[in-house]
Design an enzyme around this catalytic site. Structure first.
Site, PDB file in Angstrom:
ATOM      1  N   ASP A 128      -3.392  -7.887   1.495  1.00 15.89           N
ATOM      2  CA  ASP A 128      -2.618  -7.687   2.729  1.00 15.89           C
ATOM      3  C   ASP A 128      -3.077  -6.386   3.386  1.00 15.89           C
ATOM      4  OD1 ASP A 128      -0.725  -7.470   4.748  1.00 15.89           O
ATOM      5  OD2 ASP A 128       0.948  -8.097   3.481  1.00 15.89           O
ATOM      6  N   ARG A 130      -2.190  -5.743   6.791  1.00 15.73           N
ATOM      7  CA  ARG A 130      -1.466  -5.658   8.058  1.00 15.73           C
ATOM      8  C   ARG A 130      -0.949  -4.247   8.308  1.00 15.73           C
ATOM      9  NH1 ARG A 130       2.560 -10.631   7.157  1.00 15.73           N
ATOM     10  NH2 ARG A 130       2.414  -9.785   5.038  1.00 15.73           N
TER      11      ARG A 130
END
Length: 205
Positions: A128, A130
């Site tokens: 991840d 983000r």
């Protein structure tokens, strides 16, 4: 002092949708993102907010591999039902930040038996990547300092708080599991720590 959004990187207009009327706040912060403001969220209150990561396959085309489109719809409906709130749509978050081409490549591996996490890491991608800083910046621009966050993801709460936005409460946003997305949801629960209690009684697993 936290970075703010420059005036030349933001534009606002009224957006009438089939769900209701929103103030559309487009802003450039790395990618170009959009905040939809419904009603008049009062400064100093715990504003109902959804920070939604772009998912073209789920949001636009209704993929049943994930629950993203269902969460987007549910969040907008919840905001309108409450009478006020904000949905922030963060672009550049496709596939938890690895991009559309890479995400589609992970789908091939998922069809061969890997889950959403292992299919990414087996191709050399991080789990991840983000960035939620743009969401925090547009919330500050809108005068919001404290939110009730519609999310099942504890990392999203931590990220917003790291960027100076208080999360006063977490509001679950639970999609009904199906045979198409149960492996995806189970991996999110077991490997990413998402709070998904609806999986316990799923008859199809």
């Amino acid at each position: 002092m936290p970075k703010s959004i420059a005036s030349e990187d933001i534009a606002e207009s009224t957006l009438v949708t089939r769900r209701g009327t929103f103030r559309a706040v487009a802003f450039r912060d790395g990618a170009e993102h959009l905040a939809l403001v419904h009603g008049n969220p009062a400064p100093g209150t715990d504003v109902l907010v959804r920070v939604h990561s772009e998912c073209m396959t789920g949001d636009l085309f209704g993929s049943t591999r994930c629950e993203c489109g269902e969460q987007l719809d549910a969040a907008l409906e919840t905001i309108v039902a409450e009478g006020s709130g904000i949905l922030i749509y963060l672009r550049g978050h496709e596939g938890r930040g690895i991009g559309l081409v890479a995400k589609i490549r992970t789908h091939i591996l998922q069809d061969e038996g890997l889950d959403t996490v292992d299919s990414a890491t087996s191709l050399g991608f991080p789990v991840d990547v983000r960035d939620y800083a743009p969401a925090a910046r547009v919330l500050r621009h809108l005068g919001v300092r404290s939110v009730r966050l519609m999310s099942n993801n504890p990392d999203k709460i931590a990220a917003l708080e790291d960027h100076g936005i208080r999360v006063a409460a977490r509001v679950p946003l639970l999609a009904q599991p199906s045979a198409d997305n149960i492996r995806y949801l189970t991996a999110k629960r077991d490997k990413l720590g998402h709070d998904l209690p609806q999986l316990e009684n799923f008859a199809g697993k």
